[in-house]
Design a protein around this motif. Structure first.
Motif, PDB file in Angstrom:
ATOM      1  N   LYS A   1     -41.759 -27.866 -17.078  1.00 35.64           N
ATOM      2  CA  LYS A   1     -40.990 -27.711 -15.851  1.00 35.64           C
ATOM      3  C   LYS A   1     -39.713 -28.544 -15.949  1.00 35.64           C
TER       4      LYS A   1
ATOM      5  N   PHE B   1     -41.938 -16.076 -15.372  1.00 39.46           N
ATOM      6  CA  PHE B   1     -42.906 -17.144 -15.584  1.00 39.46           C
ATOM      7  C   PHE B   1     -44.339 -16.634 -15.511  1.00 39.46           C
TER       8      PHE B   1
ATOM      9  N   ASN C   1     -39.358 -19.403 -10.781  1.00 35.82           N
ATOM     10  CA  ASN C   1     -40.297 -18.420 -11.320  1.00 35.82           C
ATOM     11  C   ASN C   1     -39.842 -17.858 -12.662  1.00 35.82           C
ATOM     12  N   TYR C   2     -38.970 -18.589 -13.356  1.00 38.33           N
ATOM     13  CA  TYR C   2     -38.417 -18.082 -14.614  1.00 38.33           C
ATOM     14  C   TYR C   2     -38.476 -19.145 -15.702  1.00 38.33           C
ATOM     15  N   ILE C   3     -38.539 -18.668 -16.921  1.00 39.95           N
ATOM     16  CA  ILE C   3     -38.489 -19.532 -18.097  1.00 39.95           C
ATOM     17  C   ILE C   3     -37.142 -19.320 -18.766  1.00 39.95           C
TER      18      ILE C   3
ATOM     19  N   CYS D   1     -43.673 -24.564 -22.856  1.00 38.09           N
ATOM     20  CA  CYS D   1     -42.634 -24.739 -21.824  1.00 38.09           C
ATOM     21  C   CYS D   1     -43.006 -25.911 -20.902  1.00 38.09           C
TER      22      CYS D   1
ATOM     23  N   ILE E   1     -38.989 -24.366 -17.343  1.00 35.98           N
ATOM     24  CA  ILE E   1     -39.359 -23.527 -16.204  1.00 35.98           C
ATOM     25  C   ILE E   1     -38.517 -23.940 -15.008  1.00 35.98           C
TER      26      ILE E   1
ATOM     27  N   CYS F   1     -46.228 -19.536 -23.278  1.00 32.41           N
ATOM     28  CA  CYS F   1     -45.877 -18.154 -22.953  1.00 32.41           C
ATOM     29  C   CYS F   1     -45.529 -17.429 -24.241  1.00 32.41           C
TER      30      CYS F   1
END
Length: 693
Positions: free
Chosen positions: A339, A435, A414-416, A337, A411, A453
């Protein structure tokens, strides 16, 4: 070219090898039809279907049969070793002792059936072969027809191409053909670190071995069959809506709800209970297409190996391993992943980075609302749904489409955000996962940071099954009953299959003969109330006297303590003369009670549990050895589980141990003698210490 396995046999033996198809061996009539009892069938089997090797194993004869695995054009050996207990260094049976058969009389012979691991097919078997857990198959059957499946190893256990199901099918056919009576197995099998007796018990109502008719036999720590059945009912009947409600205050609630909703939507049916969803998930795992393999089938003609080529349909099935040790967890490739802000900063876009980030945040909020919705069957959103949700806040549809195109494994906050195809609807969907737990794998100054992840709920059936197993079956929030039920099932390791009594030979009469000890023998100290039973067959026109001799010979041939047995009468025929013909008097298949004398109760080879006497009396309710670690009280010599005494598995057993009952008795003596013992502490050598008042 002949296979190395056959070449090695040809160098050591003058007789040609006997080999048969792996998938048809021991089917009815293949290679022979056996209608007698196990003690007779095994002799005919070894004579007709196996070749005697030119070496032995410490005096024990060895036979070998070759089985052709057609789809791989490979020949593998099936060894049979006859162990005579009177000359064995291990005459007693630990497997019998641990399944509640300690009271069985010691059988004269044991037969080991072994298929070694692939790399040892061309090697001789030698000392220590009975202790190895690497065999593809190791089964043991006593000459009375009672036996044990000791180990089975499929793909993950070391087999190169034979899966556990195929090996179990072969073992079951062998036991059926030879007329085995009862076969036990200790199920310690694991897959992906899950105990399969718990997973399959909840999903199907029985262990993995239950596919072949194995049922509860003997529980550890005092677990009885009714405890086991009630525990299965409790866990399998947990309603999924109730599970979601009970996890509402737990941080795993969202993931569990997402998994349940995903497979409900995928199944197209109403999955109500934990059993429903686990059974569906396991059934989806096993669905794979069939392909065609070119195969080379080898056959032996005289001393030449004939090669023929054919096409055979084979099913690519989920590799199943049923070993007596843990199988390794299959590592899955993590998702990389990035950002979103770093990604769009490098994109050639006419919109500023801040506007792109704002759109991404709006989409994530919509996905969060969708995931938290109790009424939705799917936690993901299609491209159109995500586009419509974003348009409620943003008017530029071109901007929204541009962001959606870039949102995959990115990302945002706070989530993917992930993008994948829904297996049920076959439509591309966007989903989010937390995340937390992601690991940074690139932190160079010159490179962009990248995180890895695991796969989120709904993207890997293996991961989802493991997730439900660990959190619902093993870590249910604030429920002692669920925790207790899971432990009940985990403590139920021993399973047994009882093969039906067969009376199919029209040319003979077969009876179930149970030995009743005579009054002379009853005067002896007999610690177990055990009445040995054997199957006996005689010709159609045999007399009562012939039946007595046949019964006498059967028991003498089977048990060490009955070497000098003399049958005196058959209770159901006690009013008749020995010269009378059986046909027309008694019906074939009847159970007959036989009285006799001459039991050699001085023989050390008496009971399978051994010659030593012990008493098991544990607070859990156990009254017999169940294979778990135990220790004996140094005063009353009663055995108890270390676990029940508060001693951890990794903790050493104290050199001196006094049970609670004896402690209570000693307290009274101490008070009378003016002594006080501290039983809660040990000295440096692991013994209890005592202090004078």
């Amino acid at each position: 070219m002949a296979s190395p396995t056959i070449e090695s046999h040809s160098k050591r033996n003058k007789t040609p090898p006997k080999f048969y198809g792996f998938h048809t061996f021991a089917e009815p009539g293949c290679p022979i039809t056996l209608t007698g009892t196990f003690r007779d069938n095994i002799r005919h089997f070894l004579q007709e279907c196996a070749g005697l090797e030119d070496y032995d194993l410490g005096g024990m004869p060895i036979w070998r049969t070759f089985l052709v695995y057609e789809s791989k054009g490979t020949v593998l050996p099936l060894y049979a070793v006859e162990e005579n207990v009177e000359h064995s260094d291990r005459p007693f049976c630990d497997y019998c002792r641990c399944v509640g058969w300690s009271h069985h009389f010691v059988s004269k012979r044991k037969y080991h059936f072994i298929i070694p691991i692939n790399d040892e097919w061309d090697d001789r078997i030698d000392e220590g072969v009975f202790d190895l857990q690497t065999h593809l198959l190791h089964g043991l059957i006593h000459c009375n027809g009672f036996g044990h499946l000791i180990c089975i190893n499929g793909i993950e256990g070391g087999s190169k191409f034979i899966c556990g199901k195929e090996i179990m099918d072969l073992w079951d056919r062998i036991c059926t053909t030879l007329s085995a009576r009862k076969i036990t197995v200790e199920d310690l099998s694991k897959k992906h670190k899950m105990e399969l007796r718990l997973l399959y018990g909840v999903a199907y109502g029985h262990s993995w071995f239950g596919k072949w008719g194995y049922r509860f036999c003997h529980g550890s720590f005092g677990v009885m069959e009714h405890n086991y059945e009630r525990a299965l009912d409790l866990l399998s009947s947990l309603e999924l809506d109730q599970v979601i409600g009970d996890f509402i205050l737990v941080d795993k609630c969202i993931d569990i709800k997402q998994i349940i909703h995903h497979y409900r939507n995928m199944s197209g049916t109403n999955l109500v209970t934990v059993r429903d969803i686990l059974r569906f998930m396991l059934s989806v795992k096993s669905r794979t297409p069939t392909i065609r393999y070119p195969t080379t089938v080898k056959s032996w003609a005289g001393k030449k190996l004939v090669i023929s080529t054919s096409i055979r349909r084979c099913s690519l099935k989920f590799a199943t391993r049923m070993p007596l040790k843990t199988s390794p967890f299959r590592k899955e490739k993590p998702t990389k992943c990035r950002k979103f802000s770093n990604l769009v900063a490098k994109m050639d876009s006419r919109w500023p980075v801040r506007r792109l980030e704002h759109v991404a945040e709006v989409i994530v909020e919509a996905l969060k609302e969708k995931r938290a919705s109790n009424s939705s069957d799917s936690s993901g959103m299609t491209r159109q749904e995500a586009r419509d949700a974003a348009r409620l806040h943003i008017g530029d549809t071109g901007l929204i489409d541009h962001v959606l195109k870039a949102m995959n494994n990115v990302i945002v906050g706070n989530y993917i955000v992930c993008r994948s195809v829904n297996r049920s609807t076959k439509v591309l969907e966007y989903t989010i996962q937390d995340f937390k737990g992601a690991k940074q794998v690139c932190n160079s100054k010159d490179q962009e940071p990248i995180w890895t992840c695991g796969m989120g709920p709904g993207r890997s059936i293996d991961n989802d099954v493991v997730y439900l197993y660990k959190n619902v079956l093993l870590d249910y929030p604030e429920s002692e009953s669920v925790e207790f039920a899971a432990q009940m099932i985990l403590h139920s390791k021993h399973f047994v299959k009882e093969f039906p009594f067969k009376d199919e030979d029209a040319e003979s009469l077969k009876f179930i003969c149970r030995l009743i000890k005579s009054s002379v023998d009853l005067d002896d100290d007999v610690s177990y109330d055990f009445k040995p039973m054997e199957y006996v067959d005689v010709p159609l026109y045999a007399t009562i006297g012939d039946l007595k001799i046949a019964v006498q010979n059967a028991f003498r041939d089977t048990y060490c303590v009955l070497e000098n047995l003399r049958v005196t009468e058959i209770l159901e025929l006690e009013e008749m003369e020995d010269e009378e013909v059986l046909f027309g008097i008694v019906q074939s298949g009847m159970e007959l009670r036989v009285k006799g004398c001459g039991l050699d109760l001085e023989n050390k080879l008496r009971y399978e549990g051994g010659s030593e006497k012990w008493t098991v009396k544990c607070k859990c309710g156990a009254r017999d050895d169940d294979g778990e670690r135990m220790l004996a009280c140094d005063i009353c010599e009663t055995w108890q589980h270390t676990h029940c005494c508060g001693i951890e598995e990794a903790e050493a057993v104290p050199r001196l141990f006094v049970c609670e009952t004896c402690c209570s008795s000693l307290v009274t003596v101490q008070r009378q003698c003016g002594l006080t013992y501290n039983y809660d502490s040990y000295d440096n050598e692991g013994s209890f210490t005592a202090d004078s008042c």
